[in-house]
Design an enzyme around this catalytic site. Structure first.
Site, short mmCIF file in Angstrom:
data_model
loop_
_atom_site.label_atom_id
_atom_site.label_comp_id
_atom_site.label_asym_id
_atom_site.label_seq_id
_atom_site.Cartn_x
_atom_site.Cartn_y
_atom_site.Cartn_z
N GLY A 57 -0.25 8.24 1.19
CA GLY A 57 -0.40 8.11 2.71
C GLY A 57 0.79 7.59 3.44
O GLY A 57 1.84 7.77 3.05
N SER A 106 -4.53 -0.70 14.50
CA SER A 106 -5.23 0.51 14.77
C SER A 106 -5.81 0.57 16.16
O SER A 106 -5.66 -0.67 16.93
CB SER A 106 -6.33 0.77 13.63
OG SER A 106 -7.12 1.81 14.25
N TYR A 153 -14.11 -2.69 9.81
CA TYR A 153 -12.42 -2.19 10.01
C TYR A 153 -12.05 -2.74 11.38
O TYR A 153 -10.86 -3.19 11.49
CB TYR A 153 -12.41 -0.81 9.57
CG TYR A 153 -10.90 -0.13 9.95
CD1 TYR A 153 -9.96 -0.15 8.95
CD2 TYR A 153 -10.85 0.67 11.18
CE1 TYR A 153 -8.88 0.48 9.23
CE2 TYR A 153 -9.63 1.03 11.44
CZ TYR A 153 -8.64 0.86 10.52
OH TYR A 153 -7.41 1.62 11.02
N GLY A 193 2.10 4.64 3.52
CA GLY A 193 3.00 3.72 3.04
C GLY A 193 3.97 4.48 1.91
O GLY A 193 5.10 4.17 2.01
N GLY A 242 0.96 -1.24 0.03
CA GLY A 242 -0.06 0.10 -0.04
C GLY A 242 0.84 1.02 -0.02
O GLY A 242 0.76 2.00 0.73
#
Length: 281
Positions: free
Chosen positions: A14, A143, A166, A16, A10
């Site tokens: 952002g 997260s 998520y 990554g 990814g």
């Protein structure tokens, strides 16, 4: 300097992208992953422009398709002589329309597939390369948002909402981190998870309608620390809240829940390619 080869998933935007730029600036070889060829080429050009001496290679795959995950691992094993670190950064967030259920290529709930099943499958497929490159590190971008997994409704068929999905997927990632770290003790491969920063200014945060509170660079620093810091060479099976060794959701420490998750995970990853109907509802 001990130059390392690091695969980051990814990387086309952002966090990554920020991790790739940071590691390239330190002289490490960066293997960039993305699902869009044009955007992947653009970020590779950006890294090379910013750091002309950097070694950069690209690997395209859609992590919502476990077949492509396996093919990605095959290409990395064929193309790389070593892999010192694997950073699982690619993510399916809460979504711009969080009440719209989305499915992976194999018919699994999209967030569970991209945020948990794909990292697990890719790590397992790359373990031979990581092990021969040891000491090596796996870093899972988790997260602070975590929600208990209901094993009677793992795919959230009831009461679906993107952010809930998520949060469950990120807890699953942390639970798998702990399990894999235990399995790999003594191999020289460490596995850790972290919450890099709160509400970074990323496309996913904005798409869900949340107000970013921090810049991406705030998440880059603790992530790169887990990749490079020599003081963490033997640290494994931990969850970090940025730089702090922290405690995850209580379910992550339930051996029975972890065993149920891993049994399910192995069945989904290794099972038939279409075990659930793909729906668009």
């Amino acid at each position: 300097m001990n130059r390392r080869t690091v695969l980051i998933t990814g990387t086309t935007q952002g966090l990554g992208r920020g991790i790739a730029l940071d590691l390239a600036s330190r002289g490490h070889t960066v293997l960039l992953h993305g699902r869009d060829s044009t955007r992947l080429a653009a970020v590779a050009d950006a890294v090379r422009t910013a750091h002309p001496d950097a070694t950069v290679r690209t690997y395209r795959a859609d992590l919502a398709d476990l077949t492509q995950v396996r093919e990605l691992a095959d290409r990395v094993r064929a193309g790389e002589t070593r892999l010192d670190a694997l950073v699982h950064n690619a993510v399916a967030g809460g979504g711009a329309d969080p009440l719209r259920r989305e499915w992976s290529a194999q018919g699994y709930e999209l967030r569970f597939a991209v945020n948990h099943l794909a990292p697990y499958a890719l790590t397992r497929a790359l373990l031979p390369l990581l092990t021969v490159s040891a000491p090596a590190r796996v870093v899972n971008i988790a997260s602070l948002g975590q929600e208990r997994i209901d094993f009677d409704d793992v795919m959230l068929d009831e009461g679906y909402e993107g952010l809930r999905a998520y949060c469950r997927s990120k807890l699953a990632m942390i639970m798998a981190t702990f399990e894999l770290a235990t399995e790999l003790k003594g191999t020289g491969v460490t596995v850790n998870a972290l919450h890099p920063a709160h509400l970074m200014d990323t496309a996913g945060v904005r798409a869900y309608g949340l107000m970013p509170l921090t810049g991406v660079e705030e998440g880059v620093r603790p992530t790169v620390r887990l990749v490079l810091d020599p003081e963490l060479a033997d640290t494994t099976g931990r969850y970090f809240d940025r730089f702090t060794d922290a405690r995850a959701h209580e379910q992550a420490y339930d051996p029975e829940a972890r065993e149920r998750l891993m049994t399910l995970t192995r069945a989904l990853v290794d099972g038939p390619s279409a075990s659930r109907p793909v729906r668009d509802s």
